[in-house]
Design a protein around this motif. Structure first.
Motif, PDB file in Angstrom:
ATOM      1  N   SER A  98      -5.621   2.675  -2.339  1.00 60.85           N
ATOM      2  CA  SER A  98      -5.892   1.631  -1.706  1.00 60.85           C
ATOM      3  C   SER A  98      -4.946   0.356  -2.145  1.00 60.85           C
ATOM      4  O   SER A  98      -4.107   0.612  -2.911  1.00 60.85           O
ATOM      5  CB  SER A  98      -7.395   1.052  -1.630  1.00 60.85           C
ATOM      6  N   SER A  99      -5.030  -0.920  -1.410  1.00 59.32           N
ATOM      7  CA  SER A  99      -4.326  -2.047  -2.024  1.00 59.32           C
ATOM      8  C   SER A  99      -5.029  -3.220  -2.219  1.00 59.32           C
ATOM      9  O   SER A  99      -6.212  -3.330  -1.744  1.00 59.32           O
ATOM     10  CB  SER A  99      -3.013  -2.269  -1.006  1.00 59.32           C
ATOM     11  N   ASP A 154      -6.057   8.376   1.605  1.00 60.15           N
ATOM     12  CA  ASP A 154      -5.334   7.190   1.844  1.00 60.15           C
ATOM     13  C   ASP A 154      -6.595   6.287   2.361  1.00 60.15           C
ATOM     14  O   ASP A 154      -6.874   6.426   3.697  1.00 60.15           O
ATOM     15  CB  ASP A 154      -4.295   7.250   3.044  1.00 60.15           C
ATOM     16  N   ALA A 155      -7.386   5.557   1.672  1.00 59.40           N
ATOM     17  CA  ALA A 155      -8.291   4.866   1.818  1.00 59.40           C
ATOM     18  C   ALA A 155      -7.922   3.142   1.959  1.00 59.40           C
ATOM     19  O   ALA A 155      -8.640   2.327   1.681  1.00 59.40           O
ATOM     20  CB  ALA A 155      -9.707   4.905   1.075  1.00 59.40           C
ATOM     21  N   MET A 156      -6.709   3.099   2.402  1.00 60.92           N
ATOM     22  CA  MET A 156      -6.099   1.562   2.327  1.00 60.92           C
ATOM     23  C   MET A 156      -7.069   0.666   2.967  1.00 60.92           C
ATOM     24  O   MET A 156      -7.163  -0.392   2.445  1.00 60.92           O
ATOM     25  CB  MET A 156      -4.735   1.638   3.168  1.00 60.92           C
ATOM     26  N   SER A 157      -7.239   0.815   4.238  1.00 61.50           N
ATOM     27  CA  SER A 157      -8.169  -0.099   5.014  1.00 61.50           C
ATOM     28  C   SER A 157      -9.539   0.348   5.010  1.00 61.50           C
ATOM     29  O   SER A 157     -10.507  -0.435   6.045  1.00 61.50           O
ATOM     30  CB  SER A 157      -7.482  -0.011   6.448  1.00 61.50           C
ATOM     31  N   SER A 158     -10.211   1.200   3.926  1.00 62.17           N
ATOM     32  CA  SER A 158     -11.642   1.060   4.040  1.00 62.17           C
ATOM     33  C   SER A 158     -12.127   1.051   2.482  1.00 62.17           C
ATOM     34  O   SER A 158     -13.292   0.560   2.736  1.00 62.17           O
ATOM     35  CB  SER A 158     -11.857   2.644   4.440  1.00 62.17           C
ATOM     36  N   TYR A 159     -11.421   1.002   1.539  1.00 62.52           N
ATOM     37  CA  TYR A 159     -11.868   0.890   0.430  1.00 62.52           C
ATOM     38  C   TYR A 159     -12.469  -0.643   0.145  1.00 62.52           C
ATOM     39  O   TYR A 159     -11.747  -1.655   0.645  1.00 62.52           O
ATOM     40  CB  TYR A 159     -10.543   1.025  -0.516  1.00 62.52           C
ATOM     41  N   GLY A 164       0.742  -1.334   0.122  1.00 62.37           N
ATOM     42  CA  GLY A 164       0.001  -0.010  -0.135  1.00 62.37           C
ATOM     43  C   GLY A 164       0.728   1.324   0.053  1.00 62.37           C
ATOM     44  O   GLY A 164       0.429   2.310  -0.756  1.00 62.37           O
ATOM     45  N   LYS A 209      -6.531  -5.728   1.432  1.00 65.54           N
ATOM     46  CA  LYS A 209      -7.325  -5.444   2.697  1.00 65.54           C
ATOM     47  C   LYS A 209      -8.810  -5.686   2.445  1.00 65.54           C
ATOM     48  O   LYS A 209      -8.991  -7.019   2.214  1.00 65.54           O
ATOM     49  CB  LYS A 209      -7.075  -4.038   3.343  1.00 65.54           C
ATOM     50  N   SER A 259      -0.811  -2.169  -5.331  1.00 66.29           N
ATOM     51  CA  SER A 259      -1.636  -1.156  -4.587  1.00 66.29           C
ATOM     52  C   SER A 259      -1.896   0.018  -5.976  1.00 66.29           C
ATOM     53  O   SER A 259      -1.477  -0.275  -6.996  1.00 66.29           O
ATOM     54  CB  SER A 259      -0.809  -0.236  -3.627  1.00 66.29           C
TER      55      SER A 259
END
Ligand SMILES: Cc1ncc(COP(=O)(O)O)c(C=O)c1O
Length: 366
Positions: free
Chosen positions: A188-189, A166-171, A64, A192, A201
């Motif tokens: 995002s990545s 940074d919506a890494m852990s919400s997307y 990410g 997650k 990512s």
């Protein structure tokens, strides 16, 4: 295949069908077949947030942070300046990236676990006319806090600055609709809430804003957003060698997302979160944040002040039972963290709750 229940905030538990998608005949990623797969994946990545008519996705090999670094290093012009919201480790990481590239910035710094004061952010925009960009984390995974996305985006609109989220852990875990919340650059990545494997990512960029970045002298090569985008547009291929099998697995994960639907996935995650909270309450544990600030994707739990408590020992107890829990990461109180993302549901949380109570009784905690 043995099933592990990952309660760390990604890489998350995946379906067997996503794992099986890794096993494909060897293929050269310069073949048209792989190019078509890549294009399909990019379209689906954008579709998750309903950005088809306004946005395009640029994909990178890397975790990410690669996507965050690609966006931050590529979109601020030499005469630009970026505001950073730091209320957790990932806001702080954005600052570290900006510093490494020598990009002008200022930071709205908070104690990790404090909720952003939107008026204070607005005061910064009012006072500092040089600001052109604003980066913040949607779900600050350090604390499980959902930062106020609509309010912060409204400030970007009002003060005409570009938003980098940074919506890494919400997307894919929480609904984000680009038609209602027009984020300029969302990152995002693959590993997650979209429930694929680690290794890529992506930056979902507003097409018009992205096109303007073509004029910015590149600060890098491998992570340059415009460079990667224009290459894939021209050739239909990744600019550099892609993680072939991870892309196949991501394609499968995206298909499974659309079958479950965003509403279905969020409902499953929320039910797991509510089940978890019930168990934490029964165990007498205190939460770091008020419930109104919870993402419902990850919960930070204050470490019990008891001689019988030792995080690593508790971790090992759960690990022996095929459950992985996660330590804290520098929040204002010492915590451990439990995420409820990935291919798990409330029944896994019921098992977690049962083991937690058993362990606490055994160790005479609380
Ligand atoms: C909000 C947020 N941003 C960035 C990252 C960094 O991602 P990675 O560890 O995959 O580089 C994470 C990882 O958990 C995250 O939660």
């Amino acid at each position: 295949m043995k099933r592990n229940i990952l309660l760390n905030p990604g890489p998350a538990t995946t379906t067997d069908s996503v794992k099986e998608a890794l096993l494909v005949p060897d293929i050269c990623p310069r073949e048209q077949e792989f190019g078509e797969l890549t294009q399909a994946v990019l379209n689906k990545v954008v579709q998750v947030v309903n950005g088809e008519s306004t946005h395009t996705a640029v994909i990178f090999t890397g975790s990410g942070t690669a996507g965050v670094e690609a966006a931050l290093s590529s979109v601020v012009p030499p005469d630009g300046k970026i505001l950073i919201l730091d209320n957790g480790a990932y806001g702080k990481r954005a600052e570290t990236i900006i510093q490494a590239y020598g990009i002008p910035y200022r930071t709205y710094r908070m104690v990790w676990g404090d909720y952003p004061d939107v008026d204070a952010v607005e005061a910064i925009f009012k006072e500092d006319g040089e600001l052109t960009h604003f980066v913040f984390v949607h779900h600050e995974t350090t604390t499980g806090m959902l930062n106020p996305l609509p309010e912060l985006l409204e400030l970007c609109r009002k003060y005409e600055v570009d938003s980098i989220v940074d919506a890494m852990s919400s997307y894919a875990g929480l609904p984000i609709d680009m038609r209602e919340l027009p984020i300029d650059y969302l990152i995002s990545s693959s590993n997650k809430c979209i429930q694929g494997m680690a290794g890529t990512s992506f930056v979902i960029a507003n097409q018009e804003k992205l096109a303007k970045t073509a004029e910015i002298p590149p600060r890098n090569l491998y992570l340059n957003l415009w460079g990667n985008h224009s290459y894939i547009e021209k050739t239909g291929q990744f600019q550099f060698t892609p993680p072939v099998q991870i892309v196949y697995a991501l394609n499968q994960a995206l298909d499974e997302f659309f079958v479950e639907t965003q509403a279905g996935r969020t409902a499953r995650y929320v039910k797991s979160y509510e089940t978890l909270l019930d168990g934490l309450e029964k165990a007498g544990l205190e939460l770091l944040l008020p419930k109104s600030q919870h993402s419902k994707l990850l919960t930070a739990i204050v470490e019990p002040d008891s001689p019988g408590y030792d995080f690593m020992e508790m971790h090992d107890y759960f690990y022996e039972n095929d459950i992985t829990i996660y330590p804290g990461k520098g929040a204002k109180q010492d915590t451990f963290r439990v995420a409820n993302i990935g291919e798990i549901d409330y029944r896994d949380m019921l098992l977690f709750n049962k083991l937690l109570l058993q362990y606490f009784e055994e160790k005479k905690i609380m």
